[in-house]
Write a protein that holds these residues in place. Structure first.
Motif, PDB file in Angstrom:
ATOM      1  N   GLN A 319       0.847  -1.189   0.000  1.00 11.60           N
ATOM      2  CA  GLN A 319       0.000   0.000   0.000  1.00 11.60           C
ATOM      3  C   GLN A 319       0.883   1.240   0.000  1.00 11.60           C
ATOM      4  OE1 GLN A 319      -2.383   1.110   3.594  1.00 11.60           O
ATOM      5  NE2 GLN A 319      -4.121   0.662   2.258  1.00 11.60           N
ATOM      6  N   GLU A 320       0.494   2.238  -0.770  1.00  7.32           N
ATOM      7  CA  GLU A 320       1.273   3.470  -0.853  1.00  7.32           C
ATOM      8  C   GLU A 320       1.167   4.251   0.452  1.00  7.32           C
ATOM      9  OE1 GLU A 320       1.831   7.382  -3.789  1.00  7.32           O
ATOM     10  OE2 GLU A 320       0.010   6.147  -3.899  1.00  7.32           O
ATOM     11  N   ARG A 321       2.316   4.639   0.968  1.00  3.97           N
ATOM     12  CA  ARG A 321       2.375   5.456   2.175  1.00  3.97           C
ATOM     13  C   ARG A 321       3.330   6.617   1.929  1.00  3.97           C
ATOM     14  NH1 ARG A 321      -0.011   2.965   6.970  1.00  3.97           N
ATOM     15  NH2 ARG A 321      -1.366   1.369   6.071  1.00  3.97           N
ATOM     16  N   PHE A 329       6.161   5.645  -0.840  1.00  3.12           N
ATOM     17  CA  PHE A 329       6.768   4.327  -1.005  1.00  3.12           C
ATOM     18  C   PHE A 329       5.683   3.282  -0.776  1.00  3.12           C
ATOM     19  CE2 PHE A 329       6.831   5.053   3.508  1.00  3.12           C
ATOM     20  CZ  PHE A 329       6.664   3.800   4.086  1.00  3.12           C
ATOM     21  N   TYR A 330       5.970   2.048  -1.139  1.00  2.00           N
ATOM     22  CA  TYR A 330       5.018   0.968  -0.912  1.00  2.00           C
ATOM     23  C   TYR A 330       5.397   0.212   0.356  1.00  2.00           C
ATOM     24  CZ  TYR A 330       2.722   1.643  -5.386  1.00  2.00           C
ATOM     25  OH  TYR A 330       2.002   2.171  -6.422  1.00  2.00           O
ATOM     26  N   MET A 331       4.485   0.209   1.319  1.00  2.14           N
ATOM     27  CA  MET A 331       4.700  -0.499   2.576  1.00  2.14           C
ATOM     28  C   MET A 331       4.080  -1.887   2.466  1.00  2.14           C
ATOM     29  SD  MET A 331       3.637   0.629   6.466  1.00  2.14           S
ATOM     30  CE  MET A 331       1.957   0.018   6.370  1.00  2.14           C
ATOM     31  N   TYR A 332       4.820  -2.887   2.954  1.00  5.29           N
ATOM     32  CA  TYR A 332       4.386  -4.273   2.825  1.00  5.29           C
ATOM     33  C   TYR A 332       3.780  -4.782   4.128  1.00  5.29           C
ATOM     34  CZ  TYR A 332       7.166  -4.126  -1.420  1.00  5.29           C
ATOM     35  OH  TYR A 332       7.674  -3.784  -2.640  1.00  5.29           O
ATOM     36  N   LYS A 333       2.734  -5.567   3.979  1.00  9.13           N
ATOM     37  CA  LYS A 333       2.100  -6.262   5.101  1.00  9.13           C
ATOM     38  C   LYS A 333       1.654  -7.640   4.627  1.00  9.13           C
ATOM     39  CE  LYS A 333      -0.046  -2.558   7.862  1.00  9.13           C
ATOM     40  NZ  LYS A 333      -1.323  -2.176   8.522  1.00  9.13           N
ATOM     41  N   PHE A 334       1.419  -8.526   5.591  1.00  6.53           N
ATOM     42  CA  PHE A 334       0.702  -9.754   5.245  1.00  6.53           C
ATOM     43  C   PHE A 334      -0.768  -9.388   5.042  1.00  6.53           C
ATOM     44  CE2 PHE A 334       4.188 -12.139   7.502  1.00  6.53           C
ATOM     45  CZ  PHE A 334       4.607 -12.838   6.374  1.00  6.53           C
ATOM     46  N   ARG A 335      -1.330  -9.880   3.974  1.00 11.95           N
ATOM     47  CA  ARG A 335      -2.728  -9.544   3.655  1.00 11.95           C
ATOM     48  C   ARG A 335      -3.660 -10.120   4.724  1.00 11.95           C
ATOM     49  NH1 ARG A 335      -6.730 -12.080   1.009  1.00 11.95           N
ATOM     50  NH2 ARG A 335      -5.326 -13.758   0.345  1.00 11.95           N
ATOM     51  N   PRO A 390       3.712   5.677   9.176  1.00  9.15           N
ATOM     52  CA  PRO A 390       3.388   6.328   7.903  1.00  9.15           C
ATOM     53  C   PRO A 390       1.901   6.224   7.588  1.00  9.15           C
ATOM     54  CG  PRO A 390       4.323   4.168   7.500  1.00  9.15           C
ATOM     55  CD  PRO A 390       4.379   4.381   8.992  1.00  9.15           C
ATOM     56  N   GLU A 391       1.393   7.183   6.857  1.00  8.85           N
ATOM     57  CA  GLU A 391      -0.034   7.197   6.512  1.00  8.85           C
ATOM     58  C   GLU A 391      -0.204   7.243   4.997  1.00  8.85           C
ATOM     59  OE1 GLU A 391      -3.116   6.219   6.705  1.00  8.85           O
ATOM     60  OE2 GLU A 391      -2.877   6.809   8.805  1.00  8.85           O
ATOM     61  N   ILE A 412      11.543  12.869   9.271  1.00  9.37           N
ATOM     62  CA  ILE A 412      12.362  11.693   9.546  1.00  9.37           C
ATOM     63  C   ILE A 412      11.687  10.471   8.932  1.00  9.37           C
ATOM     64  CG2 ILE A 412      13.220  12.685  11.704  1.00  9.37           C
ATOM     65  CD1 ILE A 412      11.425  10.718  13.194  1.00  9.37           C
ATOM     66  N   ARG A 413      12.403   9.347   8.871  1.00  8.19           N
ATOM     67  CA  ARG A 413      11.826   8.122   8.331  1.00  8.19           C
ATOM     68  C   ARG A 413      10.687   7.629   9.227  1.00  8.19           C
ATOM     69  NH1 ARG A 413      17.261   6.747   6.940  1.00  8.19           N
ATOM     70  NH2 ARG A 413      17.489   6.390   4.692  1.00  8.19           N
ATOM     71  N   PRO A 414       9.610   7.124   8.646  1.00  7.78           N
ATOM     72  CA  PRO A 414       8.540   6.514   9.443  1.00  7.78           C
ATOM     73  C   PRO A 414       9.027   5.205  10.056  1.00  7.78           C
ATOM     74  CG  PRO A 414       8.141   6.148   7.112  1.00  7.78           C
ATOM     75  CD  PRO A 414       9.338   7.065   7.200  1.00  7.78           C
TER      76      PRO A 414
END
Length: 468
Positions: A319-321, A329-335, A390-391, A412-414
Motif C-alpha cells: 500500500q502506498e504510504r 513508497f510501498y509499505m508491505y504487510k501480510f494480507r 506512515p499514513e 524523519i523516516r517513518p
C-alpha cells in the motif's frame, strides 16, 4: 534550601561514585580471581590492582566534573544521564589503558578490565536510577523543594503554573505571581497561587520569601523591563528563566544557534538532522531488521501458509504510504483482508469489526504479525524500526489541513513502532494525540530513546485491542 545544600549533595554524589566504583572493582576482582568461574593466571598482586582501581575511580570523578556530570540535573532526562555515564566511563577507561602503555604495565588481566568496565557502567547506571527515583518520591511528598516566583499572571504565566503542577516529581512549588495589570485572578482561577503584588515589588518579595528561581512570563511589550528584573534577581543570587511570549511556536527543546555573532533560536531543531545520528540510527536499523527477519522467519512462514489456506489472493499486501521528505513508497504487510479495489484500500479507514477482514487476518492484525514484512521496508531504506507511523497520501492530504504541524512527522523516516503506539495510540485513536507524541519523539530523539520504545513494544506485547 537546595541552593544552600547543593555543595553537600555534590560531595555526597562524588563519594558515592568513588565508593561504588571501588566496590565494583572488588567484585570484579573476586569474580576473576577467586570465584573459580573463570580461568586465570595470577599476574600482578592485589595491591597493584587496588592502586590502578583507585586511580581509575578518581579519574572518573575528574572527568565527571569536566563533563558537568555533578551539576544539578533536576530538570534533566535520565537518558541524558546514562549517556554521560557511558561517556565518562569510556574516557576514563581509555585513559587507564593509556597509562598502562606509558608505564609498561603488562601484568594486569585484560579480561578483568573488561569485566570491571561492564560491571561499573551497569552498577552506576542502576544506582543513579534508584537515586533519581528516590528523590522523585521525596519531592512528591513535599521534600527537597525549590520555590518559584512567576512574573506575569497572563496566559503564559498561568500555562506555566498549570503545567508545572503536572510534574510533582520535579519538586517545584510556586510561591505566587507578580503582575502590573491585575491584583487577583479571575474567580474561575481560584485554585491558582495568589498575585502578591506588581513587578516593582520584586526586590521585596525576594527578601521576604526563600525564592530559588524567578520565571519571567511577560508579554513582548514588557521587554524593556527585562534588564532591571534580571539585575535585581542576580543581585539577590536568584536564577532567572524567561518564557518567550511565542513559546507555543517553539519545539519542546529549542536550539540556540549563533549567526554573525548574534544568538538565534532555531524553531525546529531535529537531532536526526546530524549526520552522525542518522548513521547511528540507520546502522542499528539494518542490524536489527536482519536479526528480526531471521528470528521471525518461522512466524512469517506460518502466516504465509495460513493466508494461502484461508483466503484466495496474494500473501503480501502493498500500500502506498508517505515517508521521509513527503516521498511515497510501498509499505508491505501480510494480507489480512479480502481482495478489494485500490480506491477502497487507499481511502477507507479500517474500523472495528471491519467486514473486509478474514478470520485469519483478524488474528494477524491483533497479534501484529501482519506488520513483520515491514522489516524488509527497513532494509530497503523506506522505514526505520522506530519512528512515526506512515499514513496513506489520501489521509495525509486530509490531516495536513485539519491538524497543525502534522507534516513535520515527514522530516524523519517513518517507523514500524513509535512513541505514540507504545502509549496506546494505535488504530482508531486520536490523530491529534498521535502527532503530539510524534513531535515529542522527533525533537527529543536519542539512541536510548529508540531502545526504550523497542523495549516498551516488546514488554507490552504485540496484541493490541485497537489493532483492527
Amino acid at each position: 534550601m537546595i541552593r544552600q545544600n547543593q555543595k553537600i549533595l555534590t560531595q555526597l554524589y562524588v563519594l558515592s561514585d568513588l565508593l561504588c566504583t571501588l566496590i565494583v572493582f572488588l567484585a570484579a576482582y573476586w569474580l576473576k580471581f577467586h570465584s573459580n568461574l573463570l580461568p586465570y593466571q595470577q599476574g600482578a598482586p592485589f595491591s597493584t590492582y587496588l592502586l590502578w582501581g583507585t586511580i581509575y575511580s578518581f579519574a572518573a570523578v575528574v572527568v565527571g566534573f569536566y563533563l558537568q556530570f555533578y551539576a544539578p540535573k533536576r530538570r534533566k532526562r535520565y537518558t541524558l544521564e546514562v549517556l554521560k555515564i557511558l561517556q565518562i566511563q569510556t574516557i576514563s577507561f581509555l585513559g587507564l589503558l593509556s597509562l598502562f602503555y606509558i608505564t609498561k604495565e603488562v601484568h594486569i588481566s585484560r579480561e578483568f578490565l573488561g569485566i570491571f568496565f561492564v560491571m561499573n557502567v551497569m552498577v552506576i547506571t542502576i544506582y543513579r536510577f534508584m537515586v533519581k527515583k528516590t528523590l522523585s518520591a521525596f519531592r512528591r511528598r513535599g521534600f527537597n523543594k525549590r520555590f518559584v516566583l512567576i512574573l506575569g499572571a497572563g496566559s503564559v504565566g498561568r500555562s506555566f503554573y498549570t503545567n508545572l503542577r503536572n510534574y510533582p516529581d520535579l519538586g517545584y512549588e510556586v510561591v505566587g505571581f507578580l503582575d502590573d495589570y491585575q491584583s487577583e485572578h479571575a474567580s474561575e482561577l481560584a485554585n491558582m497561587k495568589p498575585i502578591l503584588g506588581s513587578l516593582s515589588d520584586l526586590q521585596e518579595q525576594l527578601s521576604r520569601h526563600p525564592i530559588d528561581e524567578v520565571i519571567i512570563a511577560l508579554p513582548l511589550d514588557a521587554h524593556k523591563k527585562y534588564a532591571e528584573i534580571i539585575e535585581i534577581c542576580e543581585h539577590a543570587g536568584v536564577k532567572t528563566l524567561i518564557i518567550p511570549d511565542y513559546f507555543d511556536l517553539l519545539p519542546a527543546r529549542p536550539y540556540f544557534d549563533n549567526f554573525a555573532g548574534i544568538p538565534l533560536i532555531n524553531v525546529r531543531d531535529v537531532p536526526l538532522d546530524e549526520l552522525s545520528n542518522r548513521m547511528l540510527k540507520r546502522t542499528f536499523d539494518i542490524i536489527f531488521s536482519l536479526i528480526a527477519i531471521l528470528v521471525t522467519s518461522p512466524i512469517m512462514l506460518f502466516a504465509y501458509i495460513g493466508i494461502k489456506l484461508t483466503s484466495p489472493g496474494p500473501v503480501l499486501f502493498k500500500q502506498e504510504r508517505m515517508g521521509l521528505d513527503r516521498k511515497s513508497f510501498y509499505m508491505y504487510k501480510f494480507r489480512s483482508m479480502r481482495i478489494s479495489t485500490d480506491k477502497v484500500a487507499d481511502t477507507q479507514w479500517t474500523v472495528q469489526n471491519d467486514p473486509r477482514r478474514t478470520r485469519f487476518g483478524s488474528f494477524l492484525r491483533q497479534t501484529s504479525i501482519d506488520e513483520l514484512p515491514q522489516f524488509f521496508n527497513v532494509l530497503f531504506g523506506h522505514m526505520s524500526v522506530v519512528g512515526p507511523r506512515p499514513e496513506r497520501p489520501f489521509f495525509v492530504n486530509q490531516f495536513k489541513e485539519e491538524i497543525p504541524k502534522y507534516m513535520i512527522k515527514h522530516q524523519i523516516r517513518p517507523g514500524i513502532t513509535g512513541w505514540a503506539q507504545t502509549n496506546g495510540l494505535r488504530g482508531d485513536t486520536s490523530i491529534q494525540d498521535r502527532i503530539v507524541h510524534d513531535l515529542f519523539y522527533i525533537e527529543n530523539w536519542t539512541f536510548l530513546f529508540d531502545l526504550k520504545i523497542i523495549v516498551k513494544t516488546v514488554v507490552k506485547g504485540f496484541v493490541n485491542k485497537n489493532a483492527y
